[in-house]
Design an enzyme around this catalytic site. Sequence first.
Site: not given
Ligand code: UD1
Ligand code: CA
Length: 460
Positions: A139, A15
């Site tokens: 979430g 995004r």
């Molecule tokens: C996530 C939470 C959501 C919460 C929000 C808070 C989940 C499914 N959702 O959503 O409930 O309200 O954060 O900010 O957990 N990442 C990895 N590996 C992956 C995917 C993501 O390391 O395969 C890391 C990303 O680099 C990032 C973090 O996890 O730093 C969060 O991922 P992001 O895609 O931003 O989650 P949100 O959709 O914001």
């Molecule tokens: Ca996030």
Amino acid sequence: MKNYAIVLAAGKGTRMKTDLPKCAFPILKKPMIKYIHENIEKSVIDETLVVVGYQKEVLKDVLEDRVKYVVQEQQRGTGHAIMMCKEAMANKRGTTIIMLGDMPLIDAKVIDKVVNYHSDKDNDLTVLTTKYQQPKGYGRIIRNEYGNIEAIVEHNDCTFEQKKIKEVNTGIYVVKNHLLFKEIDKIQVNPRKQEYYLTDIVSIMKQAEYRVDAFELWDSEKVMGVNDLYSVSIAEKYLRNEINKMHMLNGVSIVTPETVTIGHNVTIENNVTIYPNTYITGDSVIKSGSKIGPNTEIHSSLIHNNVRVQHSLVFDSEIRSDATVGPFAHLRNGAVIGERNRIGNFVEIKKSIIGDDTKASHLAYIGDTTTGTGVNFGCGSITVNYDGINKHPTTIGDDVFIGCNTNLIAPVNIGDRVFIAAGSTVTKDVPAGALAIARNHQINKEDYSKNLITPKDDRK
Ligand code: UD1
Ligand code: CA
């Protein structure tokens, strides 16, 4: 028993629509992940593991060997990221706090508060929640009729009614480490997104009758997630305000603070005034009595007492007491400006040491130069320091007067009390006390225009 932190930072940050991996993206010139790491360092956490994946080298360059890394080659969700930590973590006893790498406003006190709450209550899993008036994208926390947390549902999976819930998942969880890795494989892939959601750990552990609890944080801005460049600007605004507030409470007057950006490592004494549209960054120091701005950039520079800098750029330089700089001056690369100097309009000074009581008020370039005190650079003075291959030095003694539009061809030495006639191109050293005139004599050819210009009457 030890406290561990796992920081999830493997995602690309789709995004964001930028090339850098999201968690390395700078907020006030500092990568997001660094904020999280610095606060972890100040907290009760003993050991940190960072999950990296997309452009992992960029993140490793930021945190170097201060943390351990696990690689998640394919980013298949936050739950999958934790599954990747199994080998490194599964055998450890202790408490683990899971954090996301995109929450730069986090504060060590929040980490301590939630870890202590978790231990005091002897919970198996504690979810840190907060309330947002505009919870879109987060979430939602689903509580049962007794007010206990039951599950987390992602925004896009919420029913119409669930979308009205203001309490959200911050993405911070504290969990007994061995239980996390006992239960993590039970997470199923989300049918809509085809990802493993860490949020599912809540309902999984709840169903297995562990003690699952939610801890609500009041200062919700500290846990905001940065997902796009608009939220970058909101995070920057918050941090800018925090830093400016700290300086204002220390006696720094900031005019229109929302337009002033001050870096984390800047020191400013009291009785300093900062005017609008000013950036002060790096390890700059501004001493008492100085007035900086408007429209000024100062980077890694030392500004002594009662200095005035306006509409100017000052990089890696020093300005001594009672000097004035600007408007429209550019000091760089080790310029040292002496006391009571007057550096004015369109003057560039590079890697030069300028003695006290010197003036370069208009249109000058001074590079690789050392001057004595009381020198006057006339309008258009230039030290010609570059021959196309090498840079050469110029030295100028005390009380020298350099006439307008003078070129000093370096290397060249100008003695004390020298006077250089306007328009000179000086190629040889000038001894102390001399007047140097290095320009052609003027010749006036009388009535010359008659031969050159066609008389009006003859024009067709
Ligand atoms: C996530 C939470 C959501 C919460 C929000 C808070 C989940 C499914 N959702 O959503 O409930 O309200 O954060 O900010 O957990 N990442 C990895 N590996 C992956 C995917 C993501 O390391 O395969 C890391 C990303 O680099 C990032 C973090 O996890 O730093 C969060 O991922 P992001 O895609 O931003 O989650 P949100 O959709 O914001
Ligand atoms: Ca996030």
